[in-house]
Design an enzyme around this catalytic site. Structure first.
Site, PDB file in Angstrom:
ATOM      1  N   SER A  69       0.839  -1.094   0.085  1.00  0.00           N
ATOM      2  CA  SER A  69      -0.014  -0.123  -0.099  1.00  0.00           C
ATOM      3  C   SER A  69       0.859   1.522   0.130  1.00  0.00           C
ATOM      4  O   SER A  69       1.733   1.116   0.589  1.00  0.00           O
ATOM      5  CB  SER A  69      -0.735   0.082   1.255  1.00  0.00           C
ATOM      6  OG  SER A  69      -1.938  -0.815   1.171  1.00  0.00           O
ATOM      7  N   GLU A  76      -2.205  19.009  -4.453  1.00  0.00           N
ATOM      8  CA  GLU A  76      -3.609  18.925  -5.080  1.00  0.00           C
ATOM      9  C   GLU A  76      -4.411  17.714  -4.462  1.00  0.00           C
ATOM     10  O   GLU A  76      -5.310  17.631  -5.019  1.00  0.00           O
ATOM     11  CB  GLU A  76      -3.580  18.748  -6.477  1.00  0.00           C
ATOM     12  CG  GLU A  76      -2.655  19.891  -7.235  1.00  0.00           C
ATOM     13  CD  GLU A  76      -1.125  19.569  -7.408  1.00  0.00           C
ATOM     14  OE1 GLU A  76      -0.630  18.579  -6.812  1.00  0.00           O
ATOM     15  OE2 GLU A  76      -0.415  20.433  -8.020  1.00  0.00           O
ATOM     16  N   SER A  77      -4.036  16.881  -3.787  1.00  0.00           N
ATOM     17  CA  SER A  77      -4.334  15.995  -2.647  1.00  0.00           C
ATOM     18  C   SER A  77      -3.608  14.785  -2.851  1.00  0.00           C
ATOM     19  O   SER A  77      -2.419  14.602  -2.181  1.00  0.00           O
ATOM     20  CB  SER A  77      -5.981  15.842  -3.116  1.00  0.00           C
ATOM     21  OG  SER A  77      -6.459  14.839  -1.988  1.00  0.00           O
ATOM     22  N   HIS A  82      -3.059   0.302  -3.821  1.00  0.00           N
ATOM     23  CA  HIS A  82      -3.139  -0.815  -3.074  1.00  0.00           C
ATOM     24  C   HIS A  82      -2.847  -2.262  -4.180  1.00  0.00           C
ATOM     25  O   HIS A  82      -3.705  -2.274  -5.034  1.00  0.00           O
ATOM     26  CB  HIS A  82      -4.285  -1.176  -2.245  1.00  0.00           C
ATOM     27  CG  HIS A  82      -4.291  -2.162  -1.305  1.00  0.00           C
ATOM     28  ND1 HIS A  82      -3.488  -2.022  -0.210  1.00  0.00           N
ATOM     29  CD2 HIS A  82      -4.474  -3.617  -1.183  1.00  0.00           C
ATOM     30  CE1 HIS A  82      -3.650  -2.970   0.700  1.00  0.00           C
ATOM     31  NE2 HIS A  82      -4.289  -3.869  -0.055  1.00  0.00           N
ATOM     32  N   CYS A  97      -7.693  18.268  -6.849  1.00  0.00           N
ATOM     33  CA  CYS A  97      -8.658  19.459  -6.510  1.00  0.00           C
ATOM     34  C   CYS A  97      -8.265  20.608  -7.889  1.00  0.00           C
ATOM     35  O   CYS A  97      -8.973  21.584  -7.968  1.00  0.00           O
ATOM     36  CB  CYS A  97      -8.620  20.396  -5.228  1.00  0.00           C
ATOM     37  SG  CYS A  97      -6.763  20.872  -5.179  1.00  0.00           S
TER      38      CYS A  97
END
Ligand code: SAM
Length: 442
Positions: A69, A76-77, A82, A97
């Site tokens: 993971s 921007e996030s 996974h 975003c």
């Protein structure tokens, strides 16, 4: 995809979305690095770079006995992954975003790096407030712009054809029409937004509804028109039935033998690719043999005026490998009648990618009096495609446009050909200078 169970009424009317979420399911990942956390981390960081995101942090973890993971935090996030190595599956999500971020570039890069046979993407907007009341919790939420086929209507997945380790071609797919694991290959028929239906074998695009006529006319018609009176024709491969369609357009043909190793591919084509075969499988002049082309040629005693080879591109492994060898071409020559013409689909061919094509030429070198390469740009392939044609009779490149047009007219083919005529013939053989030099072609 479920709606939120609780609906909070909007405070004010229509608010624009706050972000864009892309979920990418990578299936059948063939990379050997799926359980290598260093490699996965590097790939995810590079994907963020390709998306032109601002990296602010990252964390990756390998689980025991296997599985990874990880997350790349971006201004921007985030990009997260996974991985289930035992299932050859990776679930990736990108949230941003900033709509200007190149999420598709990141998705294409990861699909290519993970060597995924199938990539499904789902993109939707987050935080959008349309002011509409939610009444049905089972329907698809607003803002869903792309979905995998298993979700039903509005299907839209990314289908990636991985050409090399560093290059691929992605298509927006409207869904999978049929899919089968045959004894020889994984066969799929997909419906692509840009090109219509396409046959895919082992992840390689074979031909496309919108421009297969260019490829198949270019493959078949020069050889057929160069022969004075083709009566007996051998087709090796060509599972879609479009090579047979082109061959049978010639009234002089009394018998065409088509040998394809995979009866299930032919059955799929019969059922779903009517626009390719146009009924050729039911023409009494066609004998379909489901078998290995190599074995057929070795045991055949019949002579053919024209032989067309339309096999999957494969030198290293796969069911067609033995049919790209010098021994096979030598054997095939003994099956050609005097004045016979042989043409071979010979892979992508331009100054950047010419080695496979050159290998076909090298294996044919010296066996025939005339050997010529020709090429055409096939829009759906996104590159020029090459063919090699050989004959002891006449130089295919020397045929004048007026002579080809004369043959087409005399055989009543003008209306039936969309792509090929005398001028097209001349254009096909006009290889650019760089390619001529690389191939050592005059
Ligand atoms: N245009 C294509 C391309 O771009 O690679 C070739 C298309 S055609 C669908 C390829 C066919 O070759 C398939 O139907 C496959 O079953 C057939 N094939 C593969 N190996 C073969 C073999 N050893 N003998 C006969 N047919 C074979």
């Amino acid at each position: 995809m479920q709606r939120a169970l609780e609906f909070v009424p909007p405070l004010s009317a229509a608010q624009p979305s706050l972000g864009w979420q892309t979920l990418i399911d990578l299936h059948d990942c063939e990379t050997p690095h799926l359980d290598d956390v260093t490699w996965v981390r590097a790939a995810m960081l590079e994907a963020a770079v390709r998306a032109e995101a601002t990296i602010v942090g990252e964390r990756f973890h390998r689980f025991e006995p296997h599985g990874i993971s990880g997350i790349v935090m971006i201004g921007e996030s985030h990009l997260a992954v996974h991985i289930w190595p035992e299932r050859k599956f990776a679930a990736i999500d990108v949230f941003t975003c900033n709509s200007a971020l190149k999420t598709k570039a990141a998705a294409a890069y990861l699909t290519n790096m993970f060597a995924a046979t199938c990539a499904k993407t789902l993109c939707f907007k987050r935080g959008e407030d349309t002011g509409e009341a939610v009444t049905d919790s089972a329907t698809v939420p607003p803002g869903v712009v792309a979905m995998g086929p298993e979700t039903g209507a509005g299907c839209d997945e990314l289908y990636i054809d991985t050409d090399t380790e560093s290059e691929g071609h992605w298509f927006v797919s409207r869904g999978t029409i049929a899919q089968r694991q045959t004894a020889f290959q994984k066969a799929e028929i997909v419906d692509l937004a840009a090109y219509g239906k396409a046959l895919v074998l082992d992840g390689d695009m074979q031909s496309f509804e919108s421009d297969e006529y260019m490829y198949h006319e270019a493959l078949v018609q020069p050889a057929m028109c160069l022969h004075a009176a083709p009566r007996r024709v051998l087709i090796i491969g060509g599972g879609e039935g479009a090579v047979a369609r082109e061959v049978l357009k010639h009234r002089s043909v009394e018998r065409a033998v088509m040998v394809d190793i995979d009866g299930e591919v032919v059955a799929l084509a019969r059922e779903h690719l009517a626009g390719w075969h146009c009924g050729a499988f039911d023409d009494p002049r066609l004998s379909l043999i489901v078998g290995d082309g190599h074995a057929f040629v070795q045991s055949a005693t019949e002579q053919f005026d024209v032989v067309v080879i339309d096999l999957v591109s494969s030198f290293d492994g796969g069911p067609a490998e033995a049919l790209y060898t010098r021994d096979f071409y030598r054997c095939l020559k003994s099956r050609l009648s005097p004045g016979g013409v042989l043409v071979i689909q010979s892979m992508e061919c331009h100054a950047g990618t010419w080695r496979d094509h050159a290998r076909v030429r090298n294996n044919l070198a010296g066996l025939f009096a005339h050997m010529r390469s020709y090429q055409l740009f096939v829009p759906s392939y996104g590159c020029p495609w090459g063919f090699v044609i050989v004959s002891d009779e006449a130089d295919p490149q020397a045929a004048l446009p007026s002579a080809i047009d004369g043959v087409i007219e005399a055989r009543g083919l003008r209306e039936g050909l969309r792509f090929y005529d005398g001028r097209t013939h001349q254009g096909l053989f006009a290889l650019p200078k760089d390619l001529r030099l690389l191939l050592g072609a005059a």
